[in-house]
Motif scaffolding. Sequence first.
Motif: not given
Length: 512
Positions: A439-444, A495-499
Amino acid sequence: MVCSQPWMEMVLSPPDNRVTCCCDYHGDGATLLDASQDLRHIAELWNAPEARLVRRLQSEARPDAHGCAGCPRFQDSLRVSELSVFDEYALDAITESQRHNLALAKQDYAEKREYARARPVKYKLFFGWGCNITCRTCNQVPFRNQMKTKLAPKAYEAMRDQLADAVVVECLGGEPFALPTGLEFMRDFAADQDMAHVRLMITTNATLLHKHIGWLMDKERITFNVSIDSVGEGYESIRVGGSWQVVEANLRTIQGLVRGERPNWRLNVNAVMTLTGIRHLPAYARFMAETGISSRFEPLKIIRGIEETVYQEDVLEHPYLLDTLPDWQTRMAEAIDILTQAGMQQDANTLTRYFTQLRGANVPAASGTEPRVLASVAGPDVLRMVIGQVGGGVVLDGSAFNAATINDGAVIGINFFGTLPADGRVLLRLSWEKARLSRRHLACHAVLVPQPDFFLSDWREGGDDLTLVKDVEATVIGDPMAPRRLLLSLMAAKVGYVALLPDRIEVMSRAA
Ligand SMILES: C[S@@+](CC[C@H](N)C(=O)[O-])C[C@H]1O[C@@H](n2cnc3c(N)ncnc32)[C@H](O)[C@@H]1O
């Protein structure tokens, strides 16, 4: 052409603390609130230096020099109709003072007055980005958690006298029914019988309308602009979180009132042109024909944050998408026929224009050739392809970065020195192990920004249980044997997430 907007409309945007004459204007606007966060007076804003500058530049026919650059209103075809835009407002049953203000605005426009004597004919109040659903195509979603200011309570009281000779006040967001300041403003406006002559226009997703019909009935003149994009499954796949059953019931209720107790209400729906929309177009047309609700079709606009949806949905810009819908022509023709049979000629004509445009576009046949790998990098080596960073404060941490803004990202570059595949096409296959995503780590986002040497010719997302794959195909512009550089941006998803950067990048070709 001189655009009429600067003499006619005022857009008040509390979340940006900004006032302009058009929601597409991208130059400087006046601030809506003063230093003590109080609303500035509308008369002061209407002739503020920023507003006068737009009038001056428009009058001098220099729109390209400022925030109107790129606006479709400057196309020659619109030239003749601009003065008559004012007359459309006179079609409402307006009062003497509204008529006087409208005539004065028309005259100010005709004389290209920098200092307007009339007050705005239309106000557009934008209450914020917040919304109760998350449309895949929405150009506001990337901004949702950015809100500089909002209207203070009792804003309607503070503004009402200044709005009295306008013809229409439009309320929008985000979702105005889901934004407390929007809801309060609309309720106060609807309850104010001394302002019955001013039309309330609401641009809404109609998901909450059933909760508000009671107080809306107090207002005699309302225009509902309802964005639905599609119907049934198509609706729910684009307007994520919305229920078609609820929206359909609300549309039928409002249309029933328009035809019965509220003849001065108006209902229009609008849809952006998407691949999903075309898939469901016959059902859409049947619903419109059955209910008699008129609809408008708009092209999708691209902004940072929704490019991947645009690559998968924007058939007008990316006709390659139609290869996944072999009977797209039959579906469009059927919808046009249904609307025509129902006597909805104007709606049918708009669709016909898009149909003609798409039939003239080069829709490639689905490619069955398996691509072969020309080069491949994986793990820490992916970072070696990064030639630069964009946005502020991007920290490249091995294989990821924290997205402080939606414009944060990394750019990879690949040079070709006469080494491009014979068909001039390069397929970049980006892969992520799904175990890394959360949920916090999203693919670029994989974004091919406009660039001199290549254009985007295909974009697909796929993979399996273990891997997420994004295939980005670029086609060379001009001579494939000349030295070329292909740039791909790996951008923040939110915004605010890890890419997460991809775990693997393969450079591939389908050419023999
Ligand atoms: C963002 S919505 C907000 C108001 C309201 N919640 C609604 O759904 O209508 C305002 C309008 O912008 C349109 N819109 C949103 N994203 C768009 C995009 N990428 N391109 C074109 N129009 C878009 C919507 O279809 C809608 O008509």
